[in-house]
Design a protein around this motif. Structure first.
Motif, PDB file in Angstrom:
ATOM      1  N   GLN A  23       0.812  -1.214   0.000  1.00 39.40           N
ATOM      2  CA  GLN A  23       0.000   0.000   0.000  1.00 39.40           C
ATOM      3  C   GLN A  23       0.853   1.275   0.000  1.00 39.40           C
ATOM      4  O   GLN A  23       0.581   2.206  -0.740  1.00 39.40           O
ATOM      5  N   PHE A  24       1.892   1.308   0.855  1.00 46.72           N
ATOM      6  CA  PHE A  24       2.637   2.545   1.082  1.00 46.72           C
ATOM      7  C   PHE A  24       4.049   2.552   0.500  1.00 46.72           C
ATOM      8  O   PHE A  24       4.686   3.601   0.443  1.00 46.72           O
ATOM      9  N   GLY A  25       4.573   1.400   0.119  1.00 48.02           N
ATOM     10  CA  GLY A  25       5.939   1.314  -0.380  1.00 48.02           C
ATOM     11  C   GLY A  25       6.934   1.243   0.775  1.00 48.02           C
ATOM     12  O   GLY A  25       6.566   1.311   1.943  1.00 48.02           O
ATOM     13  N   ALA A  26       8.208   1.094   0.453  1.00 49.27           N
ATOM     14  CA  ALA A  26       9.270   1.037   1.466  1.00 49.27           C
ATOM     15  C   ALA A  26      10.590   1.450   0.835  1.00 49.27           C
ATOM     16  O   ALA A  26      10.895   1.075  -0.297  1.00 49.27           O
ATOM     17  N   ILE A  45      10.900  -0.085  -2.806  1.00 42.86           N
ATOM     18  CA  ILE A  45       9.654  -0.673  -3.311  1.00 42.86           C
ATOM     19  C   ILE A  45       8.644   0.460  -3.465  1.00 42.86           C
ATOM     20  O   ILE A  45       8.314   1.128  -2.474  1.00 42.86           O
ATOM     21  N   PRO A  46       8.155   0.708  -4.678  1.00 49.27           N
ATOM     22  CA  PRO A  46       7.183   1.789  -4.859  1.00 49.27           C
ATOM     23  C   PRO A  46       5.821   1.410  -4.270  1.00 49.27           C
ATOM     24  O   PRO A  46       5.471   0.236  -4.184  1.00 49.27           O
ATOM     25  N   ALA A  47       5.085   2.418  -3.844  1.00 49.72           N
ATOM     26  CA  ALA A  47       3.725   2.188  -3.348  1.00 49.72           C
ATOM     27  C   ALA A  47       2.841   1.730  -4.498  1.00 49.72           C
ATOM     28  O   ALA A  47       2.927   2.244  -5.611  1.00 49.72           O
ATOM     29  N   ARG A  48       2.018   0.716  -4.225  1.00 52.39           N
ATOM     30  CA  ARG A  48       1.031   0.236  -5.186  1.00 52.39           C
ATOM     31  C   ARG A  48      -0.293   0.072  -4.459  1.00 52.39           C
ATOM     32  O   ARG A  48      -0.695  -1.039  -4.086  1.00 52.39           O
TER      33      ARG A  48
END
Length: 76
Positions: A23-26, A45-48
């Motif tokens: 949800q928010f990415g990291a 890691i992009p938010a998806r």
């Protein structure tokens, strides 16, 4: 998907351990380092986002809530 409805609340989301990252990415290294000193996660890691409300959902929820409050106020 997961939801839990109570007499005065509603929660929805996902029981999956990776759902927050989805949800928010990291950012790279946001969760620490491995035993070999590598970053966790190894890359950003992009938010998806997959949870949320559309404008139509918001309108329907507010309409339903308003109707419920009007009935509750009239009966009590």
């Amino acid at each position: 998907m997961f939801y839990e409805a109570g007499p005065d609340s509603l929660q929805w989301g996902s029981p999956m351990i990776y759902a927050t990252t989805q949800q928010f990415g990291a950012a790279q290294g946001a969760f620490g380092r491995t035993a070999r000193n590598g970053p966790i996660p190894w890359g950003t890691i992009p938010a998806r986002p997959f949870l949320g409300l559309s404008p139509e959902d918001e309108t329907n929820i507010l309409d339903t809530l308003s109707e419920w409050l009007q009935r509750a106020a009239a009966s009590g």
